[in-house]
Design a protein around this motif. Structure first.
Motif, PDB file in Angstrom:
ATOM      1  N   ALA A 296      60.131  26.370  15.113  1.00  0.00           N
ATOM      2  CA  ALA A 296      60.303  26.054  16.537  1.00  0.00           C
ATOM      3  C   ALA A 296      60.993  24.706  16.718  1.00  0.00           C
ATOM      4  N   ALA A 297      60.592  23.735  15.909  1.00  0.00           N
ATOM      5  CA  ALA A 297      61.223  22.413  15.992  1.00  0.00           C
ATOM      6  C   ALA A 297      62.705  22.502  15.641  1.00  0.00           C
ATOM      7  N   ALA A 298      63.031  23.320  14.630  1.00  0.00           N
ATOM      8  CA  ALA A 298      64.429  23.486  14.230  1.00  0.00           C
ATOM      9  C   ALA A 298      65.226  24.192  15.327  1.00  0.00           C
ATOM     10  N   VAL A 299      64.637  25.222  15.940  1.00  0.00           N
ATOM     11  CA  VAL A 299      65.329  25.961  16.999  1.00  0.00           C
ATOM     12  C   VAL A 299      65.561  25.067  18.219  1.00  0.00           C
ATOM     13  N   ASP A 300      64.591  24.206  18.530  1.00  0.00           N
ATOM     14  CA  ASP A 300      64.752  23.294  19.664  1.00  0.00           C
ATOM     15  C   ASP A 300      65.958  22.386  19.496  1.00  0.00           C
ATOM     16  N   ARG A 301      66.280  22.061  18.239  1.00  0.00           N
ATOM     17  CA  ARG A 301      67.433  21.185  17.981  1.00  0.00           C
ATOM     18  C   ARG A 301      68.759  21.947  18.128  1.00  0.00           C
ATOM     19  N   MET A 302      68.685  23.272  18.220  1.00  0.00           N
ATOM     20  CA  MET A 302      69.897  24.079  18.261  1.00  0.00           C
ATOM     21  C   MET A 302      70.343  24.420  19.679  1.00  0.00           C
ATOM     22  N   HIS A 303      69.510  24.142  20.674  1.00  0.00           N
ATOM     23  CA  HIS A 303      69.897  24.462  22.052  1.00  0.00           C
ATOM     24  C   HIS A 303      69.418  23.359  22.980  1.00  0.00           C
ATOM     25  N   ASP A 304      69.910  23.387  24.204  1.00  0.00           N
ATOM     26  CA  ASP A 304      69.571  22.327  25.181  1.00  0.00           C
ATOM     27  C   ASP A 304      68.656  22.822  26.283  1.00  0.00           C
ATOM     28  N   GLY A 305      67.985  23.940  26.058  1.00  0.00           N
ATOM     29  CA  GLY A 305      67.080  24.492  27.058  1.00  0.00           C
ATOM     30  C   GLY A 305      65.684  23.906  26.964  1.00  0.00           C
ATOM     31  N   PRO A 306      64.699  24.555  27.581  1.00  0.00           N
ATOM     32  CA  PRO A 306      63.314  24.066  27.562  1.00  0.00           C
ATOM     33  C   PRO A 306      62.777  23.933  26.142  1.00  0.00           C
ATOM     34  N   ARG A 307      61.987  22.892  25.920  1.00  0.00           N
ATOM     35  CA  ARG A 307      61.399  22.667  24.603  1.00  0.00           C
ATOM     36  C   ARG A 307      60.181  23.585  24.392  1.00  0.00           C
ATOM     37  N   THR A 308      59.812  23.745  23.152  1.00  0.00           N
ATOM     38  CA  THR A 308      58.682  24.606  22.796  1.00  0.00           C
ATOM     39  C   THR A 308      57.351  23.961  23.174  1.00  0.00           C
ATOM     40  N   ASP A 309      56.463  24.734  23.744  1.00  0.00           N
ATOM     41  CA  ASP A 309      55.072  24.326  23.921  1.00  0.00           C
ATOM     42  C   ASP A 309      54.326  24.812  22.680  1.00  0.00           C
ATOM     43  N   TYR A 310      53.963  23.884  21.796  1.00  0.00           N
ATOM     44  CA  TYR A 310      53.455  24.257  20.477  1.00  0.00           C
ATOM     45  C   TYR A 310      52.113  24.981  20.544  1.00  0.00           C
ATOM     46  N   ASP A 311      51.268  24.595  21.481  1.00  0.00           N
ATOM     47  CA  ASP A 311      49.976  25.276  21.604  1.00  0.00           C
ATOM     48  C   ASP A 311      50.167  26.718  22.073  1.00  0.00           C
ATOM     49  N   LYS A 312      51.033  26.919  23.059  1.00  0.00           N
ATOM     50  CA  LYS A 312      51.293  28.274  23.543  1.00  0.00           C
ATOM     51  C   LYS A 312      51.993  29.115  22.481  1.00  0.00           C
ATOM     52  N   GLU A 313      52.889  28.491  21.723  1.00  0.00           N
ATOM     53  CA  GLU A 313      53.580  29.232  20.663  1.00  0.00           C
ATOM     54  C   GLU A 313      52.604  29.658  19.573  1.00  0.00           C
ATOM     55  N   LEU A 314      51.656  28.770  19.237  1.00  0.00           N
ATOM     56  CA  LEU A 314      50.656  29.123  18.234  1.00  0.00           C
ATOM     57  C   LEU A 314      49.788  30.282  18.735  1.00  0.00           C
ATOM     58  N   MET A 315      49.437  30.271  20.019  1.00  0.00           N
ATOM     59  CA  MET A 315      48.658  31.373  20.586  1.00  0.00           C
ATOM     60  C   MET A 315      49.477  32.669  20.608  1.00  0.00           C
ATOM     61  N   ALA A 316      50.771  32.552  20.883  1.00  0.00           N
ATOM     62  CA  ALA A 316      51.628  33.743  20.881  1.00  0.00           C
ATOM     63  C   ALA A 316      51.695  34.349  19.478  1.00  0.00           C
ATOM     64  N   GLN A 317      51.832  33.484  18.472  1.00  0.00           N
ATOM     65  CA  GLN A 317      51.849  33.970  17.091  1.00  0.00           C
ATOM     66  C   GLN A 317      50.501  34.601  16.732  1.00  0.00           C
ATOM     67  N   GLY A 318      49.423  33.997  17.219  1.00  0.00           N
ATOM     68  CA  GLY A 318      48.092  34.557  16.969  1.00  0.00           C
ATOM     69  C   GLY A 318      47.929  35.927  17.594  1.00  0.00           C
ATOM     70  N   ALA A 319      48.417  36.083  18.837  1.00  0.00           N
ATOM     71  CA  ALA A 319      48.337  37.382  19.502  1.00  0.00           C
ATOM     72  C   ALA A 319      49.142  38.425  18.732  1.00  0.00           C
ATOM     73  N   GLY A 320      50.329  38.033  18.269  1.00  0.00           N
ATOM     74  CA  GLY A 320      51.153  38.956  17.497  1.00  0.00           C
ATOM     75  C   GLY A 320      50.489  39.373  16.207  1.00  0.00           C
ATOM     76  N   ASN A 321      49.904  38.417  15.497  1.00  0.00           N
ATOM     77  CA  ASN A 321      49.228  38.743  14.239  1.00  0.00           C
ATOM     78  C   ASN A 321      47.975  39.577  14.473  1.00  0.00           C
ATOM     79  N   ALA A 322      47.302  39.341  15.584  1.00  0.00           N
ATOM     80  CA  ALA A 322      46.123  40.158  15.903  1.00  0.00           C
ATOM     81  C   ALA A 322      46.525  41.621  16.094  1.00  0.00           C
ATOM     82  N   VAL A 323      47.623  41.848  16.811  1.00  0.00           N
ATOM     83  CA  VAL A 323      48.107  43.213  17.015  1.00  0.00           C
ATOM     84  C   VAL A 323      48.569  43.825  15.687  1.00  0.00           C
ATOM     85  N   CYS A 324      49.290  43.032  14.892  1.00  0.00           N
ATOM     86  CA  CYS A 324      49.733  43.523  13.574  1.00  0.00           C
ATOM     87  C   CYS A 324      48.527  43.886  12.705  1.00  0.00           C
TER      88      CYS A 324
END
Length: 495
Positions: free
Chosen positions: A261-289
């Protein structure tokens, strides 16, 4: 990126989603095959990464799916605990990620030593290179890293002696060559179709054209491959070894996703990543998997970079890439059965090489030698032991290195008069790590002279040093000279 919807954004996202889909197909299948699970499970994880994680807040342009970085750990888990338990491990890891994100731990993953993460990825890369080199020849790789290394001479002999092994290895080597050379072509050519798709397609065509007798991907069908964990499998969570695997999955998947996420943020000029929400999103994805018995997921820098470079503007691109994966898995599953495993192994060998930071290692050694040692030890430990133990060794070494660095202490001895008192000034952090140096200096002072010890420059004095200074002062005072005089804010504690 824009806060309001614009038709131009949808066109860009649609095009980007097709590019990411074409990149994802060979990688999803290759990671699954290398992990020792049905190829379709890799596609399932890619679909969940698009349709579930893609819709959740966190990072708008980051793409999730099965990652080469977890291949080694998944393979070890499947071999040790069985495919039926994989879903439980992934589900438990996802649940932990959800809790950590909810409690605000997402940002703290950025505090993990970069050298440990780079060493972890380098170790994974080396294990991938070693293991998939055997798969390129259609041969079974030894289980341990050391055995893989020791078996290389035998591997070379088998390739030279067996025509089928030689054909398979040539396919894999050709796949790697295409991956390396494709990016050197003009952008008007290389930018149209992703290199992994071209490499796998050419290898598949060569297999059919020359009727090569090489192993191909086994196809079960999407619904047949999905195996939700049974109730009995959850009883294994009481196993200490299984819990260690769950923690390793959680640590590695979270760290890789948030560093991506940190690397992707450096590649564009849009909104930055919310790390807590991203971690929860990854958790939700892994729970479904986990509930589907599929592979674990992380954010994947290769697909994420392709998404940004293809001009994606919103999260619609990553959601659409999940739709294309679902349609492909549902309508064209037989297409997987013509892909030679050697070609997928070549894709992963190439991915493994990119994980080893060869170019960065020499500058790192020159400027931060301790960090380079942490990186190298972590990588070697992963190759010689396993993923969890290797990362743990790296983390412990990083902590020890940091403790040694911050425990720097200076001792300035001033003796202007051969008969007067000796002035000793201590500055820095007095910890047990520097105790031998400190005591050697103090015990070398003349025992028949008064000593004035200035502790005002100390930022920290731990209990071991406090006790050592007290004992040294008592011994010196027994020689019949003037008592040691101490000054500074910690002098009263020593006295």
């Amino acid at each position: 990126m824009h806060s309001r919807f614009r038709p131009a954004d949808l066109r860009r996202d649609f095009t980007a989603s097709l590019v990411v889909f074409l990149v994802a197909v060979p990688l999803c299948v290759g990671v699954a095959v290398a992990s020792g699970v049905p190829a379709e499970l890799g596609l399932v994880t890619g679909i969940v990464g698009g349709l579930v994680v893609g819709l959740l807040p966190g990072s708008s342009l980051q793409v999730s799916g099965p990652a080469a970085g977890l291949t080694v750990l998944v393979y070890e888990a499947v071999q040790t605990h069985g495919l039926g338990t994989l879903g439980v491990i992934v589900l438990a890891s996802g649940a932990i990620q959800l809790v950590l994100g909810f409690l605000g731990f997402g940002r703290w993953f950025r505090a993990i030593s970069v050298a440990v993460v780079q060493g972890m990825l380098a170790g994974i890369g080396l294990v991938l290179i070693l293991g998939q080199s055997y798969a390129m020849a259609g041969l079974k790789a030894p289980s341990s890293g050391l055995d893989k290394i020791a078996g290389i001479p035998g591997l070379v002999g088998d390739i030279a002696a067996d025509r089928n092994a030689l054909s398979a290895f040539a396919l894999g080597a050709g796949t790697i060559a295409v991956l390396v050379l494709w990016k050197k072509l003009p952008a008007r050519i290389s930018g149209i179709v992703p290199a992994p798709l071209v490499a796998v397609a050419l290898a598949t065509a060569a297999t059919a054209l020359f009727s090569l007798k090489v192993a191909k991907v086994e196809v079960k069908g999407l619904l047949e491959a999905i195996q939700p964990p049974g109730v009995d499998a959850f009883s294994d969570l009481g196993n200490v070894a299984l819990l260690g695997t769950v923690l390793a999955f959680t640590l590695i998947a979270s760290a890789e996703s948030l560093f991506s996420a940190a690397a992707v943020d450096r590649m564009h000029d849009g909104p930055r990543t919310d790390y807590d929400k991203e971690l929860m999103a990854q958790g939700a994805g892994n729970a479904v998997c986990g509930l589907l018995g599929a592979l674990p997921m992380t954010a994947v820098i290769v697909r994420s970079a392709a998404n940004v470079q293809a001009g994606a503007r919103t999260k619609a691109s990553r959601v659409l890439h999940g739709v294309w994966l679902l349609l492909f898995a549902a309508l064209l599953p037989a297409a997987l059965g013509v892909i030679p495993i050697a070609a997928l192994a070549g894709v992963l060998v190439h991915a493994g090489c990119k994980l080893v930071p060869v170019r960065e290692l020499v500058p790192l050694w020159r400027e931060h030698r301790g960090e380079a040692v942490v990186l190298a030890v972590t990588a070697i430990a992963i190759v010689t032991t396993n993923m969890f133990e290797g990362v743990l060794i790296g983390l412990l070494l990083a902590v020890a290195k940091t403790a040694w660095t911050i425990s720097h202490i200076q001792m300035n001895v001033k003796d202007d008069d051969e008969t007067g008192p000796i002035h000793v000034r201590l500055t820095g952090n007095a910890t047990f790590l520097r105790l031998p140096h400190m005591l050697d200096t103090l015990e070398a002072l003349p025992k028949d002279r008064p000593i004035e010890l200035d502790l005002s420059g100390l930022r920290h004095l731990d209990h071991a040093c406090l006790t050592a200074l007290t004992n040294w002062a008592d011994r010196h005072n027994e020689e019949g000279t003037d008592p040691v005089r101490m000054s500074g804010k910690v002098a009263s504690a020593v006295g």
